[in-house]
Design an enzyme around this catalytic site. Structure first.
Site, short mmCIF file in Angstrom:
data_model
loop_
_atom_site.label_atom_id
_atom_site.label_comp_id
_atom_site.label_asym_id
_atom_site.label_seq_id
_atom_site.Cartn_x
_atom_site.Cartn_y
_atom_site.Cartn_z
N GLN A 19 11.28 -6.60 -13.24
CA GLN A 19 10.93 -6.13 -11.90
C GLN A 19 11.88 -6.68 -10.86
O GLN A 19 12.33 -5.97 -9.97
CB GLN A 19 9.48 -6.55 -11.57
CG GLN A 19 8.96 -5.95 -10.29
CD GLN A 19 9.02 -4.44 -10.30
OE1 GLN A 19 8.58 -3.80 -11.23
NE2 GLN A 19 9.63 -3.85 -9.28
N HIS A 70 15.22 -4.96 -9.87
CA HIS A 70 15.23 -3.67 -9.16
C HIS A 70 15.95 -3.76 -7.83
O HIS A 70 16.72 -2.87 -7.46
CB HIS A 70 13.80 -3.17 -8.94
CG HIS A 70 13.35 -2.21 -9.98
ND1 HIS A 70 13.98 -1.03 -10.23
CD2 HIS A 70 12.32 -2.26 -10.86
CE1 HIS A 70 13.37 -0.37 -11.21
NE2 HIS A 70 12.37 -1.11 -11.62
N GLU A 86 1.58 -2.46 -7.53
CA GLU A 86 2.10 -1.20 -8.11
C GLU A 86 1.95 -1.25 -9.63
O GLU A 86 1.42 -0.35 -10.25
CB GLU A 86 3.57 -1.06 -7.71
CG GLU A 86 4.23 0.18 -8.24
CD GLU A 86 5.75 0.15 -8.03
OE1 GLU A 86 6.29 -0.92 -7.66
OE2 GLU A 86 6.39 1.19 -8.26
N HIS A 87 2.46 -2.35 -10.24
CA HIS A 87 2.33 -2.56 -11.69
C HIS A 87 1.48 -3.81 -11.94
O HIS A 87 1.72 -4.84 -11.31
CB HIS A 87 3.71 -2.81 -12.34
CG HIS A 87 4.71 -1.74 -12.06
ND1 HIS A 87 5.65 -1.84 -11.05
CD2 HIS A 87 4.93 -0.55 -12.67
CE1 HIS A 87 6.41 -0.75 -11.05
NE2 HIS A 87 6.00 0.06 -12.01
N ASP A 129 7.99 2.49 -17.41
CA ASP A 129 9.12 2.96 -16.60
C ASP A 129 9.84 4.12 -17.27
O ASP A 129 10.42 4.98 -16.61
CB ASP A 129 10.12 1.82 -16.39
CG ASP A 129 9.60 0.77 -15.40
OD1 ASP A 129 8.68 1.10 -14.65
OD2 ASP A 129 10.11 -0.36 -15.41
N HIS A 147 -22.09 31.92 13.00
CA HIS A 147 -22.25 31.43 11.63
C HIS A 147 -23.63 31.83 11.10
O HIS A 147 -23.78 32.25 9.97
CB HIS A 147 -22.13 29.90 11.57
CG HIS A 147 -20.71 29.41 11.64
ND1 HIS A 147 -19.91 29.58 12.73
CD2 HIS A 147 -19.95 28.75 10.72
CE1 HIS A 147 -18.73 29.03 12.51
NE2 HIS A 147 -18.72 28.53 11.29
#
Lengths: 424, 424
Positions: free
Chosen positions: B253, B256, B320-321, B354, B413
């Site tokens: 990670q 990245h 996220e993960h 991934d 209506h």
């Protein structure tokens, strides 16, 4: 209403009446900044300033909510309960079972739903107390299992909230009802104040101020249901329609607001003429005649060569509500590509979906039906993906991952696999 | 990496490293305005200006795409095909059957999925050719049945696109590949130009320029996948983890980007120490060592009293993960409330998701997992609701609708129902 025929006009005819885009950003910024800094104090100050109402407490107390019950007729309460039951049935059926998929031997993937923990529901004030929207947003939130369901709605000048809204809120299990509207309500739910909890997602309709505030909320990381625009209906009719039903449906959309748009598509100008005659008749006796008349100025009746062409035009327009006022639904439904909610056949009036059939009435307007769905149970949950690899699983897909990671020049990604493959 | 213990620190520890929010709005506005007015001409001008590349044609021709095939090793092609197969299996299984629900006798409601017709996929350029993202976005778009799948990615200075991206695009069935990146690519897909079709929704990662441009696209009515932020992982480990595996996952990670964040949570400081020793070892030999080292500065190792506390902290952080590097998954999974994608057990490394396990790697970052799901088949479709009422159906729910419409002061209506009930 005008009659068009030329297919060249299609694209132009899908355009919505241009809404004057007032630049509210400065005002929205100011209110958000103040509410972030001063919380309830700022929220109350803006309510006094914009809505002319001075409140000691924002949160409506449980006694007031409980007493609302007494102010509704038994018949209305029964009606609301029927609507609740249908909305519950349809939304509960949207719960998806978790399917475990073995994509490669030893590699299992699945999804699990989790509720969004804290959601905010905005209910506009104004002429009509929109308690039906309390049902449409509160019920799926409850089914999803949202822990906090915060409702904000502006009080009248006396500081009161309509008892039907309070009754609906109590019936569906809203966890906190707050007397506050406008930009300050959205700001309070975005940042949280002492009275009003910060939420993860904000739902609900509103005027241009509320819409601009929801956009601001989105830009600071709070999710919103969908972008908003004026309400609209498109009716596809042929000789099998009932012209007086169609006229009534067009008017029930037109009475929403002067900026509403209603479109009638037919394969025959006789159908259009019959509907227009009925429309004039019904308009005369309508209490919201002025609003409906203004909306009809934005509206169109269009004659196409065939029902199929009507359907193709409807797809280009992407209506919020689509009424198939004819007996050819089986042929037309497969052709639908863009619509919010569809009303099939002569007995399926838009009012049914607005209140009680069971579908949600919070729908994409303004052509957003091309990319957005209406509110559903999905709107109140996240679907988390899972993967579980066994030793065998990583052996099966590991070498492919190593090659792909290397090709993307991500060597630590590769190594996370290599180190596991070596550890056999 | 630092070690914390005090639960009072939890909220502070969930904060992401502050990203310098540069005000790109002026630039984004300028590019959008020019591309709206001058189309391809403006798009090319900005590519020359920002990316230093002059192109005759934005669209990559089919011959170039076909030739890309020859530039990849057979092994890499096989790996990509395996990934494609797994992603297809998992996403195809997300197709939901239409259930017809009779909410009240004579009132039937259901949902039908329709593809978003035109979608845009943005693939960043830069050091690594992210062909895996072509798979992750192109495959569900194809399964959904999107008619136009427009891909934009910036070329290198020679005007070329990495052959792995072209190969992946051809393999999944992208309908148009375009050599263009940055704000101008998003603007072109938002307005449409002669070369690049206007899309209904834009997907894909990008730098701060692309992120700002996607926000602008959203504000003018084009849907986007989700808000973006730096990538992140949270690992929950105990003594049953393999410290070298955990270290490798943290580093995969961290490589990245310098703004990535990795969090290690454990119920024992011995576990943390073991992982940190492995981390130092592995970091030394990493090609992207500088990036990973910078990311580790934003990162934390936190010791909690129990795995349950680790899980509660993870929910507050909403990673996220989420990697469950322990053998207690069965107890922990039900406690998960917020996460993008979860990796269960010691053999489920993030790299698997991934690239090739089958789950999608386009996931909510920056705490957005509290309200957003990752990309799935749902992201490429709309779910349209339908209702069909028979004569009996409107008789059953009509009187309730009349009462509710009247209580909301919407008499047209009400009339749409009354007129049908009278027509018995």
């Amino acid at each position: 209403m005008k009659t068009y025929l030329n297919p060249k006009d299609w694209l132009r005819l899908t355009e919505r009446p241009s809404v004057k885009k007032s630049n509210l950003n400065k005002l929205v910024n100011e209110v958000f900044k103040a509410v972030k800094k001063d919380g309830d104090k700022a929220a109350k100050k803006f309510s006094a300033q914009f809505d002319g109402v001075e409140l000691k407490s924002l949160q409506v107390n449980s006694k007031t909510i409980a007493n609302a019950n007494k102010q509704l007729s038994p018949a209305l309460k029964k009606a609301i309960k029927l609507a609740k039951q249908n909305i519950e049935k349809f939304h509960a059926a949207q719960n998806e079972e978790s399917k475990r998929i073995e994509t490669t031997p030893g590699v299992t993937c699945w999804r699990e739903s989790r509720p969004i923990e804290k959601v905010g529901i905005y209910i506009p004030g104004g002429t009509a107390p929109l308690f039906s929207t309390v049902l449409m947003l509160g019920i799926p939130a409850k089914i999803a299992g949202c822990k906090e369901i915060i409702l904000c709605t502006p009080p009248n000048k006396k500081g009161e909230i309509d008892p039907t809204i309070l009754y609906a809120a109590s019936l569906v299990g809203i966890t906190s009802v707050n007397s506050i509207g406008g930009i300050q309500a959205i700001a309070a739910m975005s940042y949280g104040t002492k009275s009003i909890e910060q939420v993860d997602k904000i739902f609900g309709p509103g005027n241009q101020y509320v819409t601009a505030a929801k956009q601001m909320a989105q830009s600071i990381g709070i999710a919103i249901d969908m972008p908003a625009g004026p309400s609209e209906v498109l009716v596809i009719a042929d000789e099998t329609c009932n012209p007086s039903f169609v006229a009534a449906d067009l008017l029930s959309q037109a009475e929403h607001g002067a900026d509403s748009q209603v479109i009638l598509c037919a394969d025959d100008d006789k159908v259009v003429n019959k509907v227009l005659i009925e429309l004039k008749k019904q308009l005369k006796v309508l209490p919201r005649k002025t609003i409906a008349t203004a909306a009809l100025k934005n509206s169109k009746a269009i004659v196409f060569k065939s029902l199929k062409d009507c359907m193709l035009f409807s797809n280009a327009y992407a209506p919020e509500h689509l009424i198939l006022a004819n007996d050819k639904a089986n042929k037309l439904i497969p052709l639908i590509t863009n619509a919010g909610s569809v009303f099939v056949g002569n007995y399926s009036c838009e009012s049914a979906g607005d209140y009680a059939s069971g579908t949600n009435h919070t729908l994409p307007t303004n052509g957003f039906a091309k990319a957005y769905s209406g509110v559903s149970l999905d709107s109140f949950v996240k679907k988390i993906t899972f993967q579980e690899l066994t030793k065998n699983g990583i052996e099966n897909i590991g070498p492919s991952i190593e090659l792909m990671a290397e090709a993307e020049q991500l060597f630590a990604h590769k190594n996370a696999v290599t180190i596991r493959l070596k550890n056999k």
